[in-house]
Design a protein around this motif. Structure first.
Motif, PDB file in Angstrom:
ATOM      1  N   ARG A 101     -49.337 -38.558 -77.511  1.00 45.83           N
ATOM      2  CA  ARG A 101     -50.315 -37.706 -76.825  1.00 45.83           C
ATOM      3  C   ARG A 101     -51.345 -37.168 -77.805  1.00 45.83           C
ATOM      4  N   ASN A 102     -50.878 -36.653 -78.937  1.00 48.66           N
ATOM      5  CA  ASN A 102     -51.798 -36.120 -79.942  1.00 48.66           C
ATOM      6  C   ASN A 102     -52.780 -37.191 -80.420  1.00 48.66           C
ATOM      7  N   GLU A 103     -52.259 -38.395 -80.645  1.00 50.97           N
ATOM      8  CA  GLU A 103     -53.116 -39.485 -81.108  1.00 50.97           C
ATOM      9  C   GLU A 103     -54.153 -39.855 -80.054  1.00 50.97           C
ATOM     10  N   MET A 104     -53.733 -39.901 -78.790  1.00 50.32           N
ATOM     11  CA  MET A 104     -54.648 -40.262 -77.715  1.00 50.32           C
ATOM     12  C   MET A 104     -55.766 -39.240 -77.569  1.00 50.32           C
ATOM     13  N   VAL A 105     -55.407 -37.950 -77.633  1.00 44.38           N
ATOM     14  CA  VAL A 105     -56.411 -36.892 -77.505  1.00 44.38           C
ATOM     15  C   VAL A 105     -57.363 -36.914 -78.697  1.00 44.38           C
ATOM     16  N   SER A 106     -56.824 -37.105 -79.885  1.00 44.57           N
ATOM     17  CA  SER A 106     -57.666 -37.164 -81.082  1.00 44.57           C
ATOM     18  C   SER A 106     -58.685 -38.293 -80.983  1.00 44.57           C
ATOM     19  N   GLU A 107     -58.217 -39.460 -80.540  1.00 45.72           N
ATOM     20  CA  GLU A 107     -59.110 -40.606 -80.430  1.00 45.72           C
ATOM     21  C   GLU A 107     -60.114 -40.413 -79.301  1.00 45.72           C
ATOM     22  N   ARG A 108     -59.652 -39.884 -78.189  1.00 47.46           N
ATOM     23  CA  ARG A 108     -60.536 -39.733 -77.030  1.00 47.46           C
ATOM     24  C   ARG A 108     -61.695 -38.786 -77.303  1.00 47.46           C
ATOM     25  N   LEU A 109     -61.406 -37.659 -77.982  1.00 45.68           N
ATOM     26  CA  LEU A 109     -62.430 -36.642 -78.218  1.00 45.68           C
ATOM     27  C   LEU A 109     -63.032 -36.727 -79.615  1.00 45.68           C
ATOM     28  N   ASN A 110     -62.512 -37.630 -80.438  1.00 48.31           N
ATOM     29  CA  ASN A 110     -62.941 -37.756 -81.835  1.00 48.31           C
ATOM     30  C   ASN A 110     -62.773 -36.425 -82.554  1.00 48.31           C
ATOM     31  N   VAL A 111     -61.522 -35.964 -82.587  1.00 48.50           N
ATOM     32  CA  VAL A 111     -61.165 -34.736 -83.302  1.00 48.50           C
ATOM     33  C   VAL A 111     -59.928 -34.997 -84.141  1.00 48.50           C
ATOM     34  N   GLN A 112     -59.659 -34.095 -85.062  1.00 49.20           N
ATOM     35  CA  GLN A 112     -58.432 -34.135 -85.855  1.00 49.20           C
ATOM     36  C   GLN A 112     -57.625 -32.878 -85.539  1.00 49.20           C
ATOM     37  N   LEU A 113     -56.429 -33.053 -84.946  1.00 52.33           N
ATOM     38  CA  LEU A 113     -55.584 -31.912 -84.604  1.00 52.33           C
ATOM     39  C   LEU A 113     -54.828 -31.448 -85.847  1.00 52.33           C
ATOM     40  N   SER A 114     -54.895 -30.144 -86.112  1.00 49.93           N
ATOM     41  CA  SER A 114     -54.253 -29.588 -87.308  1.00 49.93           C
ATOM     42  C   SER A 114     -53.415 -28.373 -86.916  1.00 49.93           C
ATOM     43  N   PRO A 115     -52.126 -28.584 -86.556  1.00 53.96           N
ATOM     44  CA  PRO A 115     -51.272 -27.450 -86.197  1.00 53.96           C
ATOM     45  C   PRO A 115     -50.834 -26.660 -87.427  1.00 53.96           C
ATOM     46  N   ILE A 116     -50.836 -25.339 -87.298  1.00 49.37           N
ATOM     47  CA  ILE A 116     -50.379 -24.447 -88.364  1.00 49.37           C
ATOM     48  C   ILE A 116     -49.121 -23.736 -87.893  1.00 49.37           C
ATOM     49  N   ARG A 117     -48.053 -23.860 -88.669  1.00 52.51           N
ATOM     50  CA  ARG A 117     -46.769 -23.274 -88.282  1.00 52.51           C
ATOM     51  C   ARG A 117     -46.694 -21.835 -88.781  1.00 52.51           C
ATOM     52  N   ALA A 118     -46.656 -20.877 -87.833  1.00 52.80           N
ATOM     53  CA  ALA A 118     -46.568 -19.451 -88.179  1.00 52.80           C
ATOM     54  C   ALA A 118     -45.105 -19.015 -88.221  1.00 52.80           C
ATOM     55  N   GLU A 119     -44.868 -17.716 -88.268  1.00 53.43           N
ATOM     56  CA  GLU A 119     -43.501 -17.191 -88.302  1.00 53.43           C
ATOM     57  C   GLU A 119     -42.778 -17.469 -86.983  1.00 53.43           C
ATOM     58  N   GLY A 120     -41.449 -17.446 -87.057  1.00 54.17           N
ATOM     59  CA  GLY A 120     -40.626 -17.563 -85.861  1.00 54.17           C
ATOM     60  C   GLY A 120     -40.562 -16.244 -85.113  1.00 54.17           C
ATOM     61  N   TRP A 121     -39.778 -16.222 -84.037  1.00 55.57           N
ATOM     62  CA  TRP A 121     -39.807 -15.063 -83.143  1.00 55.57           C
ATOM     63  C   TRP A 121     -39.320 -13.789 -83.826  1.00 55.57           C
ATOM     64  N   GLU A 122     -38.360 -13.898 -84.776  1.00 54.59           N
ATOM     65  CA  GLU A 122     -37.838 -12.672 -85.394  1.00 54.59           C
ATOM     66  C   GLU A 122     -38.903 -11.903 -86.171  1.00 54.59           C
ATOM     67  N   THR A 123     -39.827 -12.606 -86.783  1.00 53.59           N
ATOM     68  CA  THR A 123     -40.858 -11.955 -87.600  1.00 53.59           C
ATOM     69  C   THR A 123     -42.258 -12.225 -87.062  1.00 53.59           C
ATOM     70  N   TYR A 124     -42.353 -12.489 -85.765  1.00 59.65           N
ATOM     71  CA  TYR A 124     -43.645 -12.870 -85.212  1.00 59.65           C
ATOM     72  C   TYR A 124     -44.659 -11.729 -85.205  1.00 59.65           C
ATOM     73  N   ASN A 125     -44.208 -10.504 -85.356  1.00 59.78           N
ATOM     74  CA  ASN A 125     -45.155  -9.387 -85.490  1.00 59.78           C
ATOM     75  C   ASN A 125     -46.074  -9.600 -86.696  1.00 59.78           C
ATOM     76  N   ASN A 126     -45.549 -10.234 -87.750  1.00 58.44           N
ATOM     77  CA  ASN A 126     -46.388 -10.554 -88.912  1.00 58.44           C
ATOM     78  C   ASN A 126     -47.497 -11.533 -88.519  1.00 58.44           C
ATOM     79  N   ALA A 127     -47.142 -12.499 -87.677  1.00 59.07           N
ATOM     80  CA  ALA A 127     -48.140 -13.459 -87.222  1.00 59.07           C
ATOM     81  C   ALA A 127     -49.211 -12.773 -86.379  1.00 59.07           C
TER      82      ALA A 127
END
Length: 495
Positions: A101-127
């Protein structure tokens, strides 16, 4: 001589045409109602282009964003991050569906998807603090935010999210967007968050009842699927069913973890889920579209009493007061019923030797007419920050991701992983469809922590072994109402 040979050759070549014309005329005279060859072709084309889930079109035009990077904030827990953060194919169906899916969307719209992994739920207030600082500094760090639904709504109260209704390309009536979230999260004709098939957690965080099919047969129970279909699956029905299933397995005269039970459940998330099961609403809208506290206290009193009796006045129920139920009792074949999130069905219950089925949460009574499914606040809400560098691009990516998730990712998770791989019969698969179609998301659930936690009423009372709703509401309603009013004031101040 040459002219004669040419004439004979021409006659030979034309002969099939004369035969064909004669046959056509004869056939037509024999059956004037026969469909034409053209009609047959049209029917074939129509069949080949029939719209299905796999090829359902969206309304995105041709777009080209020139290879721009689309940075997406995601909560760090695996269930949330792996909705978007898949780096390679592994052969696992859900993983590969997300990657493709990510590859198809990237190709279709000519974009590069760059996910950033933030804190998990226990420390999500920091995020949350980091997101707030980034957006207020207008540094354009994120184009899309897939935030934890228990915390991210607070940022909309500060005016840090764009109104999705003003963005192009988002087609929010499409089936890949959860319609209860669109309707319930709209505030005064503005919508800051949306969810649906774009979020795998929309499915994995749904709460259900599971039942041991072997025990159901041993106890000579009626078909529980039929009970659901006939709208007889109510809290009272579950009480009767579970209360008669307790067995003092170890013979010591006291209920213990080694005995057999009718129902294994928790007084926390599992208890919360009865509110959706009973189709509860705690707010209405004023003439301007802003939420106001509006609770049917008589109905809530009835719900509290029934859930309390199910958990604490029921010899067949073993309620656990922590965040996790003793589900191993069910897996070991010593419980008829258990409450659980769908992710447990797809993981923990695969260890069972006995066949199991899945059912929705029960209704309050048979007059309710429709089931409701809680999606725990572990799900992701998708939004666009006010400092996004290209909101049009953000909206197009959201729509493309959601549409393609509907076509391929949800079937991979729901149909393959849950129904085909883990469920043991076709009726369970049908129940899972019913459960998914009954998923409810409402304003007071998702803004719960910003307005005094009204949605925690059952977990607080059940954990305290308290059935006095009137007293609880008298103590808490003023605070809840005041916090709701302040939240509305913040929304109004921020336009």
């Amino acid at each position: 001589m040459k002219k004669l040979l040419s004439l004979l050759l021409a006659l030979i070549m034309c002969a099939p045409a004369f035969v064909s014309c004669a046959e056509t005329e004869e056939t037509a005279s024999q059956d004037s109602t026969a469909p034409s060859a053209v009609e047959g072709v049209e029917e074939t084309v129509a069949e080949e282009t029939e719209v299905s889930r796999e090829n359902i079109p969206d309304n995105l035009p041709e777009l080209d964003f020139n290879g721009e990077t689309v940075t997406i904030h995601s909560r760090g827990d695996d269930q949330a991050y792996l909705e978007i953060g898949i780096e390679e194919m592994t052969g696992e169906p859900v993983n590969d569906a997300v990657y493709e899916r990510n590859e198809m969307v990237s190709e279709r719209l000519n974009v590069q998807l760059s996910p950033i992994r933030a804190e998990g739920w226990e420390t999500y207030n920091n995020a949350i603090a980091s997101l707030r600082a980034s957006i207020m500094a207008a540094d354009g760090a994120y184009d899309i935010i897939a935030g934890w639904s228990a915390r991210i709504p607070s940022l909309s109260l500060e005016g840090l999210m764009l109104d999705l209704l003003t963005l192009p390309h988002l087609d929010l009536v499409q089936p890949w967007w959860n319609q209860s979230s669109v309707e319930e999260l709209e505030i005064a004709n503005k919508l800051y968050f949306v969810t649906g098939n774009i979020a795998k957690t929309m499915t994995s965080a749904m709460f259900v009842f599971a039942f041991n099919q072997k025990l159901a047969t041993d106890y000579e129970l009626e078909n529980l699927y039929d009970v659901v279909k006939e709208n007889r699956w109510t809290i009272d029905y579950v009480y009767k069913l579970s209360s008669e299933a307790y067995i003092d397995t170890d013979g010591d005269g006291t209920a213990s973890v080694t005995d057999s039970y009718g129902l294994i459940t928790s007084t926390v998330n599992d208890a919360d889920s009865f509110l959706q099961g009973c189709q509860v609403s705690m707010v209405s809208r004023d003439e301007d579209g802003f939420p106001v506290l509006d609770v049917d206290e008589e109905r809530m009193t009835t719900i509290v009493e029934k859930v309390y009796n199910l958990m604490w006045n029921n010899p067949g129920c073993r309620p656990h007061t922590s965040g996790y139920t003793e589900r191993e009792i069910f897996v070991e074949g010593r419980a008829l019923l258990v409450t659980a999130a769908m992710e447990n069905v797809a993981s923990t219950f695969t260890e069972m030797e006995d066949d199991f089925g899945v059912l929705p949460y029960p209704m309050l009574d048979e007059t309710q007419g429709k089931y409701g499914t809680r999606v725990q606040d572990a799900l992701s809400l998708w939004c666009v920050p006010i400092d996004a560098k290209n909101p049009e691009m953000s909206a197009a990516v959201l729509e493309a991701l959601a549409a393609q998730s509907y076509r391929t990712v949800t079937p991979a998770y729901f149909d393959v992983a849950l129904k085909n791989r883990y469920s043991r019969d076709q009726e369970t698969a049908e129940m899972m469809d019913l459960i998914q179609d009954s998923a409810l998301i409402n304003f007071e659930q998702l803004y719960n922590e910003s307005i005094g936690n009204p949605w925690f009423v059952l977990r607080q009372l059940m954990s305290a072994k308290d059935s006095n709703y009137a007293s609880y509401w008298a103590k808490n309603s003023k605070v809840i109402n005041k916090m709701l009013e302040k939240a509305v004031e913040k929304i109004q101040e921020n336009g």
